[in-house]
Design a protein around this motif. Structure first.
Motif, short mmCIF file in Angstrom:
data_model
loop_
_atom_site.label_atom_id
_atom_site.label_comp_id
_atom_site.label_asym_id
_atom_site.label_seq_id
_atom_site.Cartn_x
_atom_site.Cartn_y
_atom_site.Cartn_z
N THR B 306 0.95 -1.19 0.21
CA THR B 306 0.01 0.04 0.08
C THR B 306 0.79 1.30 0.04
O THR B 306 0.36 2.18 -0.40
CB THR B 306 -1.10 0.21 1.20
N CYS B 307 2.09 1.18 0.62
CA CYS B 307 2.89 2.47 0.48
C CYS B 307 3.73 2.59 -0.70
O CYS B 307 4.11 3.51 -0.97
CB CYS B 307 3.91 2.44 1.63
N TYR B 308 4.16 1.70 -1.34
CA TYR B 308 4.97 1.71 -2.53
C TYR B 308 4.51 0.99 -3.89
O TYR B 308 4.80 1.65 -4.79
CB TYR B 308 6.24 0.99 -2.04
N GLN B 310 1.31 0.40 -5.15
CA GLN B 310 -0.23 0.50 -5.55
C GLN B 310 -0.71 -0.16 -6.79
O GLN B 310 -1.87 -0.78 -7.01
CB GLN B 310 -0.67 1.90 -5.49
N ALA B 332 0.31 4.05 7.33
CA ALA B 332 0.24 2.59 7.26
C ALA B 332 0.76 1.96 8.42
O ALA B 332 0.31 1.08 9.15
CB ALA B 332 0.01 2.00 5.84
N ILE B 415 9.23 -3.42 9.46
CA ILE B 415 9.92 -2.14 9.27
C ILE B 415 10.59 -2.17 7.95
O ILE B 415 10.66 -1.18 7.44
CB ILE B 415 10.82 -2.27 10.53
N LEU B 416 11.22 -3.13 7.56
CA LEU B 416 11.85 -3.27 6.36
C LEU B 416 10.90 -2.95 5.40
O LEU B 416 10.98 -2.23 4.16
CB LEU B 416 12.23 -4.76 6.13
N SER B 418 8.17 -1.15 5.39
CA SER B 418 7.79 0.07 5.41
C SER B 418 8.91 1.12 4.95
O SER B 418 8.59 2.30 4.41
CB SER B 418 7.17 0.63 6.76
N LEU B 419 9.98 0.79 5.00
CA LEU B 419 11.12 1.71 4.54
C LEU B 419 11.52 1.28 3.08
O LEU B 419 11.87 2.20 2.27
CB LEU B 419 12.39 1.36 5.57
N PHE B 420 11.60 0.05 2.63
CA PHE B 420 11.95 -0.12 1.16
C PHE B 420 11.14 -0.85 0.25
O PHE B 420 11.37 -1.30 -0.62
CB PHE B 420 13.29 -1.18 1.50
#
Lengths: 399, 459
Positions: B306-308, B310, B332, B415-416, B418-420
Motif C-alpha cells: 500500500t505504501c510503495y 499501489q 500505514a 519495518i523493512l 515500510s522503509l524499502f
C-alpha cells in the motif's frame, strides 16, 4: 569482548541504512487518487488536450459511507506532450495521481486519423500502465464526452468501458478486445492491421449525476462500430454488425449468435456458434493472393421460426446447410467490404503469409494491403449443429 | 570399631550441620528392644503415613512377635522387613544429606556399622489431565504432568519395548534437577546421544525449573533464530518422535518434554494428522505452512504494497483501501504497529490474567479497541483485518513457542517493508531463508526433509 562490539557495529550500520534509506518514495494511498480513464483530444493552444478521470474513492461502490457525490471527477489540461499534461495536472488538483490503475484510454477520432504511435509512446513506455488497458476510439463525439457519462452505483466511465467491451466481446464478438497490448502486437506484426472498438456517447452528456437518478439513463456509452487502422492511422469504421465476422476470420471469436434466414419469408433460425476455429492459407497466384479460409464450429439452435423436423437427422442437416451458407455469405460480404472500403488487411492474411511463406511475403510486404484488396477468397464453412437447447419442438407443435 | 561412624548423636549433628534449622528435617529417636536408633527423613519429600505403615510398623511388629533379626544386622532387616522397598545400605555418612533430599529415609541402629536407606519418596502430584496447549480433537487426551516419574510411565506404557531407555542426569548445581534422557537403544543416533550426554554433564547452570530453560541452553549454543528443540506435552507425540529415532529429554518438574533433533518441518506436524485420512491430514499440514507464511509476511506485504506498490493491488481493492484510509491520521506502518502492539498487549494480559477476569479482557479488546478505534478513525478496517488474520495464523502452529517466535520476524519485516517496500520484504525473507538453510539441529540440516531427501551432516 568481541560480541558487544559486533552488535554495536551492526546497530550503527542498520541505523544508517534505515535513516538514509528513509521512506523517500512512499505514497500514501489516502492522499492520492487513482486515474481510471484518460481521454485524448486535439488541443486548442497545444498539441494535446488530456482529460483524466480521477476516482473519488469515498464514493465508489466499495465505500459504504458515500455522500452521493460523483464517483469520479474530470480534470483537463493542455500541453505539447502527454507526459507534461499529465504531470501538470496538480495545477488544478490537490492529490497525487496514480496512473497504474487506468482502465481505458479514449482517443478522439480526429486525433486517431493523424496516427496513434506518437500518442501511445508515452503509455507503452511507462512501467506503470498495464498492458491490458483498453484503447478505444471515440466516434462522432469528443473523447472527453465519453468520460462524462455517469453511472449508477459508484461505477466510473473507465471501468465501465472496460467491462462493456469485455462482455460484448465475450458474448457476441461485437467488439475487438481493444487492449493496449493488441495495439502493440498489430503495429509490430507485418501483414496485420489494427482493429479497435469505437464508442460514442448517446444522449446529452451531463455535468452532474442526474442522468442516473432516472429510470432511463439520459446518456449511455454505445459501442458503435469498429475502428479500422492502416499502419497507426485510422482509416474508417466497420459497422458493428460485421465485427463478429471479422473476429471469426481472425480466429478470435469465442461465441456469437447468427440469425439464419430460412426459406419462408421473414423467418429466421437463431444459431449460437461456439468452439469456432478458422484456419487460413494464402498463396500468390499470378500476382494475386488466393486465400482459402476454412471455418469450423459447433452450433446450438436457440430459436426457430419455422416448422422443421428437429427430431430427425434431416432437419438438422437442412439447418446446417442453411447456416453454413449464411456464414459463408456473410464472410464473403464482409471481406469484400473491407477490401473495397479500406485496403487494410485487418484479418491477418498477410501475417499468415509472413509466418508460412516468409520469403514470398518479404518481396510483397510493402504493397500487401493493395494486393489484399484484390485477393480472391474461397471460404469453406463446416458447422455441426449439436442440439436445440432444451426442446426439440416448439410449444405449438406439441399436441 | 567402625560402629563409631554411625553413632546416633554424630549423625544427628551431621545432619543439623547440613540442613540447619530447616523445619522439615525430622529426626525420630526410636527404640528397638534394647537398641537405640534414629529415623531421619525430610517430611517434605516423604509421606508420613507411608513411612509409618511401611517402615516403622513392620519394625515394631517384628520386634514384638520376636522375629526381629537382632543379631544379624541391618542387612537381614532389609531383606526380611523391607523386601518390597527400594533400599540401600550406606557405609559412609557423607552422602546422607544428599539422599535425604531425594526422598530417602535413613534408619540407624546403635552398634551397626551400616545405615539403611529406604526410598519412601512420595510426593503430592497432579493427576494426568488433558493437554492445555496442544489440544487435539481426535487422539489420546493424556498430557504429561510435572512429575518425571509419571511422564516416564506415560511413555513406557505406550512403547512396550525393552530397548526403551531412561538415562538419569542431574542438572543444576543448586537445584539438582533430574533430567532423563529417553531413547530407543539401537535406534537413536549414537553421535547425538554422546553430544547430549556431554552437554548435560558439563552444563554449569545453577537451577533448572522447566524444560524451557534447557531448550534455550541448547539453542544458545548455535545462536539460532528458529527453535531446534521440539517440545510437547502429549505422550503420543513424544512416542512418535522416539519411534522416529529421536531422543527425548524429560525434566522433572516440567510437563513439557523436549525432543532433539527438531527440524523445521516438525513444527508443522501434529500427531493428529496421522490419526485421520491422509488427504485431510495433508491438507491441514499444508494449511499450517500457509498460515506460517501469512503470519510472517501478510502485514509486511500490506504495508509495503500500500505504501510503495499501489499498482499491484486490484483496482477495486485499492479504491476500497483508499476509501477506508481517508481521514486516518497515521501512515500505514504506524497504524499497523499500533494494532500489532495492541494485540500483543491483549494476548499478554489475557494469558496472565486470573481466569475470572479474563472475560473482561476479550470484551475490552474486541469491542472497545477494535470497534471503537475503527469508528474513531484511528485505524482502518483493513488494518484490523490484516492484524487479526496474521494473529490467527500465528496460532496455527501446533507448537506454541514456534508461533511466538514468528512475531519478532514479522515486526522486522514490517519495518523493512515500510522503509524499502517489497524490496525490503524480499531481502528480509532472503535473510531468513539463508539462516534456515545454514542452520543445523544436532548435525542435521534444519530444512532437511524439504531441502534434500537424506538428512546428512553438511560439513
Amino acid at each position: 569482548m568481541k560480541t558487544p562490539r559486533r552488535i554495536a557495529r551492526f546497530l550503527v550500520a542498520a541505523g544508517i541504512l534505515l535513516i538514509l534509506g528513509g521512506c523517500w518514495d512512499m505514497v500514501e494511498v489516502s492522499r492520492s487518487s487513482l486515474i481510471t480513464g484518460v481521454a485524448l483530444e486535439n488541443g486548442q493552444n497545444h498539441a494535446f488536450r488530456v482529460t483524466v478521470e480521477v476516482l473519488n474513492a469515498a464514493e465508489t461502490m466499495s465505500a459504504e459511507n458515500g455522500r452521493g457525490d460523483a464517483p469520479a471527477q474530470l480534470y483537463t489540461a493542455e500541453a505539447d506532450t502527454l507526459s507534461e499534461a499529465v504531470n501538470r495536472m496538480n495545477e488544478q488538483f490537490d492529490r497525487l495521481l496514480i496512473g497504474s490503475h487506468m482502465q481505458a484510454i479514449v482517443v478522439d477520432e480526429r486525433l486517431a486519423r493523424k496516427g496513434l504511435n506518437d500518442l501511445m509512446d508515452f503509455f507503452v513506455r511507462s512501467r506503470y500502465i498495464r498492458e491490458d488497458v483498453n484503447l478505444v476510439i471515440s466516434k462522432n463525439d469528443r473523447a472527453s464526452d465519453i468520460l462524462r457519462v455517469p453511472y449508477p452505483g459508484g461505477m466510473n466511465a473507465g471501468l465501465a468501458i472496460q467491462s462493456q467491451i469485455f462482455n460484448l466481446n465475450r458474448v457476441w464478438g461485437g467488439a475487438p478486445k481493444s487492449r493496449m497490448n493488441d495495439y502493440t502486437i498489430a503495429t509490430q506484426t507485418p501483414g496485420r492491421e489494427l482493429l479497435l472498438a469505437a464508442v460514442s456517447a448517446e444522449g446529452p452528456v451531463g455535468k452532474n449525476m442526474d442522468s442516473v437518478k432516472t429510470l432511463e439513463p439520459k446518456s449511455s456509452i454505445r459501442v458503435m462500430d469498429t475502428a479500422v487502422f492502416r499502419g497507426d492511422k485510422l482509416v474508417g469504421f466497420l459497422p458493428a454488425s460485421d465485427t463478429n465476422i471479422v473476429l471469426l476470420v481472425t480466429d478470435d471469436l469465442e461465441q456469437t449468435t447468427i440469425s439464419v434466414p430460412l426459406r419462408e419469408d421473414k423467418a429466421f433460425a437463431a444459431v449460437r456458434l461456439v468452439r469456432l476455429h478458422a484456419s487460413k492459407s494464402v498463396r500468390m497466384h499470378s500476382g494475386r493472393p488466393k486465400i482459402t479460409l476454412n471455418v469450423q464450429g459447433v452450433g446450438f439452435i436457440v430459436s426457430l421460426d419455422a416448422t422443421m423436423p428437429l427430431d430427425r437427422a434431416s432437419g438438422y442437416q437442412e439447418l446446417e446447410r442453411l447456416a453454413e451458407g449464411y456464414v459463408k455469405e456473410r464472410i464473403d460480404a464482409t471481406v469484400k467490404k473491407v477490401q473495397t472500403d479500406f485496403d487494410a488487411d485487418i484479418f491477418g492474411f498477410g501475417e499468415w503469409m509472413y509466418r508460412h511463406r516468409h520469403s514470398e511475403f518479404e518481396r510483397i510486404s510493402k504493397s500487401w494491403n493493395e494486393l489484399f484488396a484484390e485477393a480472391e477468397l474461397q471460404v469453406d464453412v463446416d458447422i455441426k449443429l449439436e442440439r436445440s437447447e432444451l426442446k426439440t419442438r416448439k410449444n405449438n407443435e406439441i399436441r | 570399631m567402625r560402629t563409631n561412624r554411625f553413632r546416633k548423636e554424630a549423625v544427628a549433628q551431621h545432619l543439623k550441620q547440613h540442613f540447619g534449622q530447616s523445619a522439615d528435617l525430622t529426626l525420630v529417636p526410636i527404640r528397638v528392644g534394647s537398641r537405640q536408633g534414629l529415623l531421619c527423613y525430610l517430611s517434605t519429600m516423604t509421606n508420613t503415613t507411608f513411612l509409618t505403615e511401611n517402615v516403622t510398623m513392620p519394625l515394631l511388629q517384628a520386634y514384638r512377635q520376636g522375629n526381629f533379626p537382632e543379631d544379624r544386622g541391618l542387612d537381614a532387616v532389609r531383606e526380611r522387613l523391607y523386601g518390597g522397598l527400594a533400599t540401600r545400605l550406606l557405609d559412609d555418612p557423607q552422602p546422607l544429606p544428599g539422599m535425604l533430599t531425594q526422598g530417602y529415609a535413613g534408619l540407624l541402629l546403635d552398634g551397626e556399622p551400616l545405615m539403611l536407606m529406604i526410598d519412601v519418596k512420595e510426593l503430592e502430584k497432579r493427576s494426568i489431565s488433558e493437554p492445555t496447549t496442544q489440544n487435539v480433537i481426535k487422539g489420546p487426551k493424556e498430557a504429561f504432568t510435572e512429575s518425571a516419574d509419571t511422564n516416564m510411565s506415560l511413555i513406557r506404557r505406550r512403547i512396550l519395548n525393552e530397548r526403551l531407555r531412561f538415562e538419569k542426569f542431574v542438572v543444576g548445581s543448586q537445584t539438582k534437577t533430574h533430567v532423563y534422557l529417553t531413547f530407543l537403544e539401537g535406534d537413536a543416533d549414537e553421535r547425538i546421544l554422546r553430544d547430549i550426554r556431554g552437554f548435560l554433564q558439563s552444563s554449569s547452570i545453577d537451577s533448572l525449573f522447566d524444560s524451557g530453560s534447557l531448550e534455550q541452553l541448547f539453542r544458545s549454543r548455535g545462536g539460532q533464530l528458529f527453535p531446534t528443540v521440539y517440545n510437547s506435552e502429549r505422550p503420543d507425540s513424544i512416542c512418535a518422535c522416539l519411534m522416529d529415532k529421536r531422543v527425548a529429554l524429560i525434566v522433572n518438574g516440567s510437563p513439557f518434554v523436549l525432543i532433539v533433533p527438531a527440524l523445521f518441518a516438525d513444527f508443522f506436524e501434529s500427531p493428529e494428522d496421522e490419526y485421520q485420512w491422509f488427504m485431510v491430514g495433508s491438507f491441514i499440514r499444508t494449511l499450517r505452512y500457509l498460515a506460517f507464511l501469512l503470519s510472517l509476511s501478510l502485514s509486511a506485504l500490506y504495508v509495503a504494497v500500500t505504501c510503495y506498490h499501489q499498482e499491484l493491488i486490484p483496482t477495486l481493492l485499492l479504491t476500497s483501501i483508499a476509501a477506508q484510509r481517508t481521514g486516518i491520521p497515521f501512515p500505514a506502518v504506524i497504524e499497523m504497529f499500533l494494532m500489532e502492539i495492541t494485540f500483543e498487549l491483549l494476548r499478554e494480559a489475557g494469558t496472565r490474567m486470573p481466569r475470572l477476569v479474563g472475560q473482561s479482557i476479550s470484551i475490552a479488546g474486541a469491542l472497545v479497541l477494535g470497534e471503537a478505534a475503527v469508528q474513531a478513525g484511528i485505524v482502518s478496517n483493513i488494518t484490523v483485518i490484516v492484524v487479526a488474520l496474521t494473529a490467527i495464523a500465528g496460532f496455527v502452529s501446533p507448537v506454541y513457542s514456534f508461533g511466538a517466535n514468528i512475531r519478532l520476524f514479522r515486526y522486522a519485516l514490517i519495518i523493512l517493508g515500510s522503509l524499502f517496500g517489497l524490496y525490503g520484504v524480499i531481502v528480509g525473507f532472503a535473510f531468513l531463508v539463508i539462516q534456515l538453510t545454514r542452520m543445523e539441529s544436532f548435525g542435521i540440516p534444519y530444512l532437511s526433509p524439504l531441502s534434500r531427501l537424506v538428512g546428512r551432516r553438511s560439513s
